[in-house]
Design an enzyme around this catalytic site. Sequence first.
Site, PDB file in Angstrom:
ATOM      1  N   GLU A  14       5.435  21.912  61.782  1.00 18.46           N
ATOM      2  CA  GLU A  14       5.751  22.957  60.804  1.00 18.46           C
ATOM      3  C   GLU A  14       4.897  22.763  59.558  1.00 18.46           C
ATOM      4  O   GLU A  14       4.710  21.634  59.110  1.00 18.46           O
ATOM      5  CB  GLU A  14       7.241  22.911  60.440  1.00 18.46           C
ATOM      6  CG  GLU A  14       8.148  23.232  61.624  1.00 18.46           C
ATOM      7  CD  GLU A  14       9.634  23.225  61.245  1.00 18.46           C
ATOM      8  OE1 GLU A  14       9.960  23.061  60.047  1.00 18.46           O
ATOM      9  OE2 GLU A  14      10.462  23.386  62.148  1.00 18.46           O
ATOM     10  N   ARG A  50      16.204  21.543  65.647  1.00 16.78           N
ATOM     11  CA  ARG A  50      14.910  20.928  65.394  1.00 16.78           C
ATOM     12  C   ARG A  50      14.017  21.182  66.605  1.00 16.78           C
ATOM     13  O   ARG A  50      14.466  21.132  67.753  1.00 16.78           O
ATOM     14  CB  ARG A  50      15.038  19.414  65.146  1.00 16.78           C
ATOM     15  CG  ARG A  50      15.663  19.037  63.805  1.00 16.78           C
ATOM     16  CD  ARG A  50      14.791  19.463  62.629  1.00 16.78           C
ATOM     17  NE  ARG A  50      15.323  19.033  61.346  1.00 16.78           N
ATOM     18  CZ  ARG A  50      16.210  19.705  60.624  1.00 16.78           C
ATOM     19  NH1 ARG A  50      16.682  20.864  61.094  1.00 16.78           N
ATOM     20  NH2 ARG A  50      16.614  19.250  59.461  1.00 16.78           N
ATOM     21  N   HIS A  55      11.544  28.449  59.974  1.00 21.86           N
ATOM     22  CA  HIS A  55      12.576  27.487  59.556  1.00 21.86           C
ATOM     23  C   HIS A  55      13.370  28.047  58.372  1.00 21.86           C
ATOM     24  O   HIS A  55      13.405  27.491  57.271  1.00 21.86           O
ATOM     25  CB  HIS A  55      11.968  26.131  59.196  1.00 21.86           C
ATOM     26  CG  HIS A  55      12.952  25.001  59.350  1.00 21.86           C
ATOM     27  ND1 HIS A  55      12.575  23.702  59.644  1.00 21.86           N
ATOM     28  CD2 HIS A  55      14.308  24.960  59.259  1.00 21.86           C
ATOM     29  CE1 HIS A  55      13.642  22.926  59.718  1.00 21.86           C
ATOM     30  NE2 HIS A  55      14.705  23.675  59.473  1.00 21.86           N
TER      31      HIS A  55
END
Length: 319
Positions: free
Chosen positions: A267, A238, A286
């Site tokens: 994000e 993360r 991601h």
Amino acid sequence: MTRLRCAITDDYLNLSTRVADWSALKDRVELTVFNEPFASTEAAAEALKDFEVICAMRERTPFPRALFAALPKLKLLITSGMRNASIDMEAAKAHNVVVCGTQWGRDPTAPLTMGLILELTRNIGRENARMHACERLQKHVGIEIEGRTLGVVGLGKLGSKVAKLAQAFGMNVIAWSPNLTPERCKEAGVGYASKEELFSTADIVTIHVVLSQRSRGLVGRDDLARMKPGAYLVNTARGPIVDEAALLETLQARKIAGAGIDVFSVEPLPVDHPFRKLDNIVLTPHLGYVTEEGFTNHYRQMVEGIGAWLKGEPVRRLA
């Protein structure tokens, strides 16, 4: 019969209705798919205010207390995975929202971690781009990872999987986390190191701890300063686990060789983020959990979860 309204959020790839069969719910549920991220909590509230059911993909849309308060019709929230740090569980309970999850088949993040390591050390993507641009000669010289040291921060299920993959490439592996013991490292077949030792000796450092208040900012400026000039940092966990401002400064000053980053504090990564302007960082949006098999698994379980909830028998309940 009045059908309930169900929102599928953040389906960037438009996969939800292609990989799962929602027909069993069509007489009772009306689907709406959102393919773009919401610009803000307020935008999410405006778009979702009329829905009784929401299917969320990972942590793409946060569900803080303010959003629950703005969604008076919401009764069921299903998230992919059995843990979602962006959902305020206490707020969900306070607003009588049932929260359920989906279970993973396999976690594909470990192979992605190795892919980032290989890109950093062998420049596969960069040279591919040069070939397609009709560049005649290669530009980058790679390094071999066999015999080099991988430092794993977090030796849980995922960290252990990465360690085994790295060992298959001939790497030496050491590990550290706040609660890790030498005995656990011995069981996993890796070396134990202190935090200081890991960052100062590893050729590549990879992050595999869960984001929590305790792990937020776990990798800070001092840790990055300990890394060797030829070392790389990889983060597929993360974004907030690493001090992004310190990492940016470290990369801009070329104090380490580079970084491979799949996760960010915000994000999707803003288009004007300075990371995008650096040539010593590999960026992916991601991708750790983004596979056809994984999405099929999650969306099919969401269909199952809505059906069970409609019968008064919610499955995989989180709150």
